[in-house]
Design an enzyme around this catalytic site. Structure first.
Site, PDB file in Angstrom:
ATOM      1  N   ASN A   9       1.064  17.248 -12.270  1.00 60.85           N
ATOM      2  CA  ASN A   9      -0.264  16.894 -11.747  1.00 60.85           C
ATOM      3  C   ASN A   9      -1.114  16.408 -12.923  1.00 60.85           C
ATOM      4  OD1 ASN A   9      -2.795  16.784 -10.612  1.00 60.85           O
ATOM      5  ND2 ASN A   9      -3.018  19.000 -10.347  1.00 60.85           N
ATOM      6  N   TRP A  10      -1.327  15.103 -12.967  1.00 58.31           N
ATOM      7  CA  TRP A  10      -2.042  14.539 -14.125  1.00 58.31           C
ATOM      8  C   TRP A  10      -3.561  14.656 -13.973  1.00 58.31           C
ATOM      9  CZ3 TRP A  10       1.116   9.318 -14.973  1.00 58.31           C
ATOM     10  CH2 TRP A  10       2.430   9.654 -15.306  1.00 58.31           C
ATOM     11  N   LYS A  11      -4.017  15.123 -12.835  1.00 66.38           N
ATOM     12  CA  LYS A  11      -5.458  15.341 -12.596  1.00 66.38           C
ATOM     13  C   LYS A  11      -6.259  14.081 -12.944  1.00 66.38           C
ATOM     14  CE  LYS A  11      -4.682  20.176 -13.595  1.00 66.38           C
ATOM     15  NZ  LYS A  11      -5.275  21.485 -13.768  1.00 66.38           N
ATOM     16  N   HIS A  96      -5.634  22.022  -3.838  1.00 64.57           N
ATOM     17  CA  HIS A  96      -5.588  22.487  -5.243  1.00 64.57           C
ATOM     18  C   HIS A  96      -6.856  23.303  -5.510  1.00 64.57           C
ATOM     19  CE1 HIS A  96      -5.654  22.436  -9.605  1.00 64.57           C
ATOM     20  NE2 HIS A  96      -4.359  22.168  -9.556  1.00 64.57           N
ATOM     21  N   GLU A  98      -8.858  23.343  -7.855  1.00 63.07           N
ATOM     22  CA  GLU A  98     -10.002  22.566  -8.369  1.00 63.07           C
ATOM     23  C   GLU A  98     -10.729  21.862  -7.224  1.00 63.07           C
ATOM     24  OE1 GLU A  98      -7.732  20.503 -11.325  1.00 63.07           O
ATOM     25  OE2 GLU A  98      -7.542  22.382 -12.444  1.00 63.07           O
ATOM     26  N   GLU A 166      -0.596  29.189  -7.141  1.00 63.80           N
ATOM     27  CA  GLU A 166      -1.254  28.926  -8.420  1.00 63.80           C
ATOM     28  C   GLU A 166      -2.428  29.891  -8.602  1.00 63.80           C
ATOM     29  OE1 GLU A 166      -0.527  24.695  -9.821  1.00 63.80           O
ATOM     30  OE2 GLU A 166      -2.196  24.568  -8.448  1.00 63.80           O
ATOM     31  N   GLY A 172      -4.773  26.032 -16.429  1.00 62.23           N
ATOM     32  CA  GLY A 172      -5.430  25.395 -17.561  1.00 62.23           C
ATOM     33  C   GLY A 172      -6.020  26.395 -18.559  1.00 62.23           C
ATOM     34  N   SER A 212      -0.324  27.178 -16.199  1.00 61.21           N
ATOM     35  CA  SER A 212       0.076  27.213 -17.606  1.00 61.21           C
ATOM     36  C   SER A 212       1.580  27.327 -17.818  1.00 61.21           C
ATOM     37  CB  SER A 212      -0.677  28.327 -18.343  1.00 61.21           C
ATOM     38  OG  SER A 212      -2.079  28.095 -18.279  1.00 61.21           O
ATOM     39  N   GLY A 233       0.327  21.198 -14.740  1.00 57.52           N
ATOM     40  CA  GLY A 233      -0.860  20.432 -15.109  1.00 57.52           C
ATOM     41  C   GLY A 233      -0.752  19.946 -16.546  1.00 57.52           C
ATOM     42  N   GLY A 234      -1.420  20.669 -17.457  1.00 56.32           N
ATOM     43  CA  GLY A 234      -1.512  20.256 -18.860  1.00 56.32           C
ATOM     44  C   GLY A 234      -0.195  19.789 -19.480  1.00 56.32           C
TER      45      GLY A 234
END
Ligand code: PEP
Length: 252
Positions: A9-11, A96, A98, A166, A172, A212, A233-234
């Site tokens: 997930n490159w957000k 998600h 976010e 999640e 993150g 993470s 993610g990251g």
């Protein structure tokens, strides 16, 4: 046996050109190495077309980060399932944390989006997870069960559904749930799914872990019997790390 699935997930990161470069590097580094694992990458909307072209002939799925629950109309800033399909997306991430935290997404709107995506032939990755306050308050199970039940309300077929557990406190932050903590929630989600859809339903449903995940912890998380891969993610913004995580899933 469930095939593992790892999605990056490159957000809200990368311009179109940067996303194209990252997709090309991931593709090059994976080579023919995608075995035993399904792989997807999820760039922001503006880069979907470019990334779609790059991975078109590969087994990598193009994944959108959200979709709207109406077919079309006066919904400024939104994107429909049909638009995503026309770009070659085969999965969409829904709910998600976010989106829930910053954009007012609720279990009800998650459910509308899930149903619309599935009706449009798109597969979904529906995210659930508790906040730190909820975990410390001892209500993780209740919150996650509610998210699963309400998010999948009136869904009749789980074929196109993947869930992602999640924990919000692990996204993150560099804090990962221990494999045991994650496994416990995954097992409880399976019990909810069996209760909702019938006794053997959960046996076929894939549940990713997200929060993470890194090359250094992916192997032990994916080795747990109820964890079927990851939403990353990251670490998905670095091709080498993402590819290492995909390989860990393939090996587990
Ligand atoms: C995510 O965005 O779904 C996620 C799990 O992020 P990170 O890997 O950075 O915690």
């Amino acid at each position: 046996m469930r095939k593992k699935i790892v999605v990056g997930n490159w957000k809200m990161n990368k311009t179109v050109a940067e996303a194209g470069e990252l997709a090309s590097t991931v593709l090059e580094q994976l080579g023919n190495g995608i075995t035993g694992c399904e792989v997807g990458i999820s760039p922001a909307f503006p880069a979907l077309a470019e990334v779609g072209k790059i991975i078109e002939r590969s087994d990598i799925h193009l994944v959108a980060q959200n979709c709207h629950y109406e077919d079309d109309g006066a919904y400024t800033g939104e994107v429909s399932v049909r638009m995503l399909g026309s770009l070659g997306c085969s999965y969409v991430i829904i709910g998600h944390s976010e989106r829930r935290q910053y954009f007012g997404e609720t279990n009800q709107t998650v459910n509308l989006r899930v149903r619309k995506a599935l009706a449009g032939g798109m597969r979904v990755i529906m995210c659930v997870g508790e906040t730190l306050e909820e975990r410390e308050g001892g209500v993780t199970d209740r919150i996650v069960t509610e998210q699963v039940r309400e998010g999948l309300k009136e869904v009749s077929d789980l074929d196109g559904v993947v869930l992602a557990y999640e924990p919000v406190w692990a996204i993150g932050t560099g804090k990962t749930a221990t494999p045991e903590q994650a496994e416990e929630v995954h097992a409880s989600i399976r019990a909810t799914i069996d209760d909702m859809f019938g006794e053997t339903a959960a046996g076929h449903l894939r549940i990713q872990y997200g929060g993470s995940v890194k090359p250094s912890n992916a192997g032990e998380l994916f080795a747990k019997p109820n964890i079927d891969g990851g939403l990353i993610g990251g670490a998905s913004l670095k091709a080498e790390d993402f590819v290492a995580i995909v390989k860990a899933a393939g090996d587990s």
